[in-house]
Design a protein around this motif. Structure first.
Motif, PDB file in Angstrom:
ATOM      1  N   ASN A 145       0.804  -1.224   0.000  1.00  0.00           N
ATOM      2  CA  ASN A 145       0.000   0.000   0.000  1.00  0.00           C
ATOM      3  C   ASN A 145       0.839   1.276   0.000  1.00  0.00           C
ATOM      4  O   ASN A 145       0.299   2.366  -0.133  1.00  0.00           O
ATOM      5  CB  ASN A 145      -0.987   0.013   1.174  1.00  0.00           C
ATOM      6  CG  ASN A 145      -0.305  -0.128   2.520  1.00  0.00           C
ATOM      7  OD1 ASN A 145       0.551   0.680   2.879  1.00  0.00           O
ATOM      8  ND2 ASN A 145      -0.672  -1.152   3.277  1.00  0.00           N
ATOM      9  N   SER A 169       0.390  -3.560  -8.204  1.00  0.00           N
ATOM     10  CA  SER A 169      -0.001  -3.357  -6.804  1.00  0.00           C
ATOM     11  C   SER A 169      -1.445  -2.861  -6.706  1.00  0.00           C
ATOM     12  O   SER A 169      -1.687  -1.646  -6.658  1.00  0.00           O
ATOM     13  CB  SER A 169       0.949  -2.355  -6.137  1.00  0.00           C
ATOM     14  OG  SER A 169       2.299  -2.727  -6.309  1.00  0.00           O
ATOM     15  N   PRO A 170      -2.411  -3.760  -6.659  1.00  0.00           N
ATOM     16  CA  PRO A 170      -3.822  -3.356  -6.638  1.00  0.00           C
ATOM     17  C   PRO A 170      -4.267  -2.649  -5.363  1.00  0.00           C
ATOM     18  O   PRO A 170      -5.324  -2.016  -5.340  1.00  0.00           O
ATOM     19  CB  PRO A 170      -4.568  -4.684  -6.803  1.00  0.00           C
ATOM     20  CG  PRO A 170      -3.619  -5.723  -6.305  1.00  0.00           C
ATOM     21  CD  PRO A 170      -2.263  -5.231  -6.693  1.00  0.00           C
ATOM     22  N   MET A 171      -3.456  -2.742  -4.285  1.00  0.00           N
ATOM     23  CA  MET A 171      -3.805  -2.094  -3.021  1.00  0.00           C
ATOM     24  C   MET A 171      -2.971  -0.838  -2.755  1.00  0.00           C
ATOM     25  O   MET A 171      -3.076  -0.236  -1.699  1.00  0.00           O
ATOM     26  CB  MET A 171      -3.613  -3.073  -1.856  1.00  0.00           C
ATOM     27  CG  MET A 171      -4.453  -4.336  -1.955  1.00  0.00           C
ATOM     28  SD  MET A 171      -6.220  -3.972  -1.910  1.00  0.00           S
ATOM     29  CE  MET A 171      -6.383  -3.389  -0.225  1.00  0.00           C
ATOM     30  N   LYS A 173      -1.701   2.737  -2.285  1.00  0.00           N
ATOM     31  CA  LYS A 173      -2.387   3.987  -1.990  1.00  0.00           C
ATOM     32  C   LYS A 173      -1.475   5.215  -2.073  1.00  0.00           C
ATOM     33  O   LYS A 173      -1.945   6.319  -2.329  1.00  0.00           O
ATOM     34  CB  LYS A 173      -2.990   3.931  -0.582  1.00  0.00           C
ATOM     35  CG  LYS A 173      -4.000   2.822  -0.380  1.00  0.00           C
ATOM     36  CD  LYS A 173      -5.177   2.947  -1.334  1.00  0.00           C
ATOM     37  CE  LYS A 173      -6.186   1.833  -1.122  1.00  0.00           C
ATOM     38  NZ  LYS A 173      -7.275   1.876  -2.142  1.00  0.00           N
ATOM     39  N   GLN A 200      -2.187   2.231 -13.842  1.00  0.00           N
ATOM     40  CA  GLN A 200      -2.242   2.012 -12.401  1.00  0.00           C
ATOM     41  C   GLN A 200      -3.281   0.945 -12.070  1.00  0.00           C
ATOM     42  O   GLN A 200      -4.400   0.987 -12.565  1.00  0.00           O
ATOM     43  CB  GLN A 200      -2.585   3.317 -11.676  1.00  0.00           C
ATOM     44  CG  GLN A 200      -1.603   4.444 -11.938  1.00  0.00           C
ATOM     45  CD  GLN A 200      -2.064   5.773 -11.336  1.00  0.00           C
ATOM     46  OE1 GLN A 200      -3.043   5.822 -10.617  1.00  0.00           O
ATOM     47  NE2 GLN A 200      -1.342   6.840 -11.652  1.00  0.00           N
ATOM     48  N   SER A 202      -4.469   0.618  -9.097  1.00  0.00           N
ATOM     49  CA  SER A 202      -5.252   1.115  -7.971  1.00  0.00           C
ATOM     50  C   SER A 202      -5.346   2.632  -8.061  1.00  0.00           C
ATOM     51  O   SER A 202      -4.675   3.273  -8.874  1.00  0.00           O
ATOM     52  CB  SER A 202      -4.587   0.726  -6.649  1.00  0.00           C
ATOM     53  OG  SER A 202      -3.341   1.395  -6.499  1.00  0.00           O
ATOM     54  N   SER A 203      -6.167   3.193  -7.188  1.00  0.00           N
ATOM     55  CA  SER A 203      -6.243   4.648  -7.060  1.00  0.00           C
ATOM     56  C   SER A 203      -5.146   5.085  -6.103  1.00  0.00           C
ATOM     57  O   SER A 203      -5.212   4.829  -4.900  1.00  0.00           O
ATOM     58  CB  SER A 203      -7.617   5.059  -6.523  1.00  0.00           C
ATOM     59  OG  SER A 203      -7.696   6.450  -6.353  1.00  0.00           O
ATOM     60  N   VAL A 204      -4.108   5.712  -6.631  1.00  0.00           N
ATOM     61  CA  VAL A 204      -2.914   5.976  -5.846  1.00  0.00           C
ATOM     62  C   VAL A 204      -2.567   7.456  -5.857  1.00  0.00           C
ATOM     63  O   VAL A 204      -2.727   8.147  -6.867  1.00  0.00           O
ATOM     64  CB  VAL A 204      -1.721   5.126  -6.354  1.00  0.00           C
ATOM     65  CG1 VAL A 204      -1.469   5.391  -7.835  1.00  0.00           C
ATOM     66  CG2 VAL A 204      -0.465   5.375  -5.541  1.00  0.00           C
TER      67      VAL A 204
END
Length: 212
Positions: A145, A169-171, A173, A200, A202-204
């Motif tokens: 994360n 990296s789907p988690m 942040k 991406q 994930s939402s990072v």
């Protein structure tokens, strides 16, 4: 351990006597601080850390353990490791990326990755351009994360590594990149533009910081 001169046999002996060790830091060292006078291996080091949760290492430590190169896999898994910090990381030598990929492959629950980068003046542009991260496309960071990279110089291997992490990296942040003081303002803006164009998983939140 900090500024201690020893050999790996002694270091491993001390660590092996602490099977419940959860936090280990062997940093601020050089090849002159740690003397390799035995046949210790990376596998032996990790086998002494069955429940480690946070691990701080210098790449010089790893170099002393892998005279014949970095293995692709290890017969162990650091399932408890959540936080890994690698000091003196170099993206264009024979140790940095291979070891980092090895660590990621055997740490399925890693949540935070922090790198402190060094740049070696002996490497020519051709060496930098030749680094290929396609060899590491199999890595997965299902629980990561946070990524932090310090002393970044906006070089191709560094950006390609961030691109790989963003995609795997789907988690994820938070990504924090602290720049080397040689990076100009226009380079910083170009770097941000490139980073935000990367795919991406994930939402990072991506932030780039200039040295204070």
């Amino acid at each position: 351990m900090d500024n201690v001169q020893t050999n790996f046999k002694t270091l491993l002996h001390v660590i092996s006597k602490s099977p419940l060790l959860k936090h280990l830091a062997v940093v601020n060292v050089s090849l002159f601080n740690i003397c390799k006078c035995d046949d210790s291996t990376i596998a032996e080091l990790f086998q002494c850390l069955p429940v480690v949760e946070s691990l701080f290492l210098s790449i010089w430590v790893i170099m002393c353990l892998v005279e014949d190169g970095i293995p692709r896999e290890l017969p162990i898994s650091l399932v408890h490791l959540k936080y890994f910090y690698l000091e003196h990381m170099c993206f264009v030598d024979d140790y940095g990326l291979p070891f980092l990929a090895l660590l990621i492959r055997c740490s399925p629950n890693l949540e935070k990755l922090k790198l402190q980068v060094i740049h070696k003046s002996t490497y020519m542009q051709s060496k930098i351009d030749s680094v290929c991260l396609e060899d590491y496309s199999d890595i997965s960071l299902e629980h990561l994360n946070e990524l932090e990279i310090r002393n970044c110089r906006n070089l191709k291997p560094e950006l390609e590594f961030v691109k790989l992490i963003l995609a795997k990296s789907p988690m994820l942040k938070k990504v924090t990149i602290s720049l080397n003081n040689r990076v100009a303002k226009d380079e910083e803006m170009e770097m941000l533009r490139i980073l935000f164009c990367f795919p991406q998983a994930s939402s990072v939140q991506i932030s780039v910081r200039r040295p204070i």
